[in-house]
Design an enzyme around this catalytic site. Sequence first.
Site, mmCIF file in Angstrom:
data_model
loop_
_atom_site.group_PDB
_atom_site.id
_atom_site.type_symbol
_atom_site.label_atom_id
_atom_site.label_comp_id
_atom_site.label_asym_id
_atom_site.label_seq_id
_atom_site.Cartn_x
_atom_site.Cartn_y
_atom_site.Cartn_z
ATOM 1 N N HIS A 1 0.871 -1.182 0.000
ATOM 2 C CA HIS A 1 0.000 0.000 0.000
ATOM 3 C C HIS A 1 0.911 1.236 0.000
ATOM 4 C CE1 HIS A 1 -2.665 3.031 1.899
ATOM 5 N NE2 HIS A 1 -3.673 2.270 1.541
ATOM 6 N N ASP B 1 3.596 -4.446 8.084
ATOM 7 C CA ASP B 1 2.358 -3.682 7.945
ATOM 8 C C ASP B 1 1.198 -4.653 8.201
ATOM 9 O OD1 ASP B 1 0.076 -2.419 7.129
ATOM 10 O OD2 ASP B 1 0.879 -1.689 5.223
ATOM 11 N N GLN C 1 -3.965 -5.095 7.167
ATOM 12 C CA GLN C 1 -4.944 -6.047 6.639
ATOM 13 C C GLN C 1 -4.905 -7.395 7.353
ATOM 14 O OE1 GLN C 1 -7.340 -5.264 4.762
ATOM 15 N NE2 GLN C 1 -6.661 -3.390 3.767
ATOM 16 N N LYS D 1 -9.974 -0.776 10.926
ATOM 17 C CA LYS D 1 -10.156 -1.991 10.129
ATOM 18 C C LYS D 1 -10.454 -3.207 11.012
ATOM 19 C CE LYS D 1 -6.900 -0.479 6.522
ATOM 20 N NZ LYS D 1 -7.655 0.084 5.413
ATOM 21 N N CYS E 1 -4.827 2.467 -3.579
ATOM 22 C CA CYS E 1 -3.567 2.972 -3.010
ATOM 23 C C CYS E 1 -2.426 1.994 -3.256
ATOM 24 C CB CYS E 1 -3.698 3.271 -1.523
ATOM 25 S SG CYS E 1 -4.957 4.491 -1.180
HETATM 26 N N1 7TS Z 1 -1.403 -0.669 4.750
HETATM 27 C C1 7TS Z 1 -2.305 -1.469 4.173
HETATM 28 C C2 7TS Z 1 -1.919 -2.881 3.784
HETATM 29 C C3 7TS Z 1 -3.603 -0.997 3.967
HETATM 30 O O1 7TS Z 1 -4.503 -1.808 3.393
HETATM 31 C C4 7TS Z 1 -3.942 0.323 4.356
HETATM 32 C C5 7TS Z 1 -5.297 0.907 4.102
HETATM 33 C C6 7TS Z 1 -2.956 1.095 4.970
HETATM 34 C C7 7TS Z 1 -1.695 0.570 5.135
HETATM 35 C C8 7TS Z 1 -3.232 2.473 5.453
HETATM 36 O O2 7TS Z 1 -4.078 2.453 6.560
HETATM 37 P P1 7TS Z 1 -4.647 3.794 7.177
HETATM 38 O O3 7TS Z 1 -5.624 3.332 8.213
HETATM 39 O O4 7TS Z 1 -3.512 4.555 7.745
HETATM 40 O O5 7TS Z 1 -5.313 4.523 6.051
HETATM 41 N N2 7TS Z 1 -5.975 0.313 3.048
HETATM 42 C C9 7TS Z 1 -7.106 0.765 2.460
HETATM 43 C C10 7TS Z 1 -7.687 0.066 1.402
HETATM 44 O O6 7TS Z 1 -7.255 -0.975 0.927
HETATM 45 N N3 7TS Z 1 -8.779 0.743 1.012
HETATM 46 O O7 7TS Z 1 -8.895 1.835 1.762
HETATM 47 C C11 7TS Z 1 -7.863 1.867 2.680
#
Ligand code: 7TS
Length: 420
Positions: free
Chosen positions: A131, A208, A211, A234, A374
């Site tokens: 991401h 990371d 997910q 999430k 992303c």
């Molecule tokens: N890393 C991964 C693997 C992610 O899927 C996401 C967000 C992030 C980092 C960033 O997380 P945040 O909470 O700081 O935004 N992924 C997604 C997605 O797949 N669709 O919307 C957000």
Amino acid sequence: MTASLVSEPLDIASIRADFPILQKILPEGQPLVYLDNAATAQKPRAVIDKLVEVFEGYNANANRAAHTLAAMIDLELDAARSKVAALLNARSTDEVIFTPGTTAGLNMLAWGWARKFLKPGDELVISLMEHHANFVPWQQAALATGATLKFFPLTPDGRLDLDRLSETITPQTRLVALTAMSNVLGTINPIAAIAARVREVGAVFVVDGAQSVPHGPVDVQNPDIDFLVFSAHKIYGPTGVGVLYGKESRLRELEPSIFGGNMIRSVRVDGSEWADLPARFEAGTPAIAEAIALGTAIDYVQAIGLDRIAAHERMLTERAYAGLSEIDGLRILGPAVAHRGAILAFTVEGVHPRDLGELLDQQRGIAIRVGHHCAMPLHESLGLASSARASFAVYNTRDEADALVNGVARAVKSLRRKRS
Ligand code: 7TS
């Protein structure tokens, strides 16, 4: 709590009843079929109620206890930190830093570790499936320090190519930052094998977990990793808060990158000293109620059992994978079901993902995500600008997996008819 039995099926109807938004009827009259869980998960009543409880009952700033409410808030925040530590099997609550989310945690590491220690000749390893949050901060750190950004090779089906592990992670490697599960390909990465190689070369391993943490058990000690980040939103918790887990010895090397109140021991006109862990990395007023409600979200998933959540989501993924695979011209991105979590991104020949997403939403109340999710470098490497993505959570049902398959099949037919 008694140990959960993976084989015992979950009572999804009663789980669904915990989520007010799932009772919603959309403006077109259909019930909501929410399959955009990789973007953010819905919130159970207990989490919503906890936020209200804090704001109505004992709202105060944290870490300043001098009155009754402040003492209550500190107790609750400490309890939430303990729940995170237990979820991750951290050695101590000092290893749990509350952040604004995954993105913030990764940036704290890129500024406070990579930019501090990297120099020309050093190597940083990420992969094309990251991401942007686990891509751009390291890219920028490499550009700023002269270190080399290396990419872990992928197999044609979208897995990390372990055959090339030792040539990818070398004695020049200082830091490896990889997702435990891809938010597009769904790939579950072999964190244990990578951790072992990272240890061999003495590098730092950043995982990371955005997910992965919501979808199965995690243990930061086994395999042994240095840093792990995830977001509360999430895992059925609120937005605005997340976690940076760091092994204590690594946190002691990490430089703070956000300065201000709460993170200092003393401030003089000519310099400052930092507070001990975890306060050193929590400058300013945190998302207090949200962090407390993350604790409630953790209670919620622990009560169900993360192993049982994983088993239920696997069943949904297998079902949707098999059904979608039957659709003419549909290509699922990423590996076979055995190597993936509850994410299915796909393209359909002759159909734009945006049109597909709109039809599913308007005609069937099915919420999926379309776009590059992303992960632009990944899409580019696949020769795509965008894809459609369905992602499951514990409250999704077999019927919803079938509704996705049927909805996509019908939408594809009608979009193709329109074109011809
Ligand atoms: N890393 C991964 C693997 C992610 O899927 C996401 C967000 C992030 C980092 C960033 O997380 P945040 O909470 O700081 O935004 N992924 C997604 C997605 O797949 N669709 O919307 C957000």
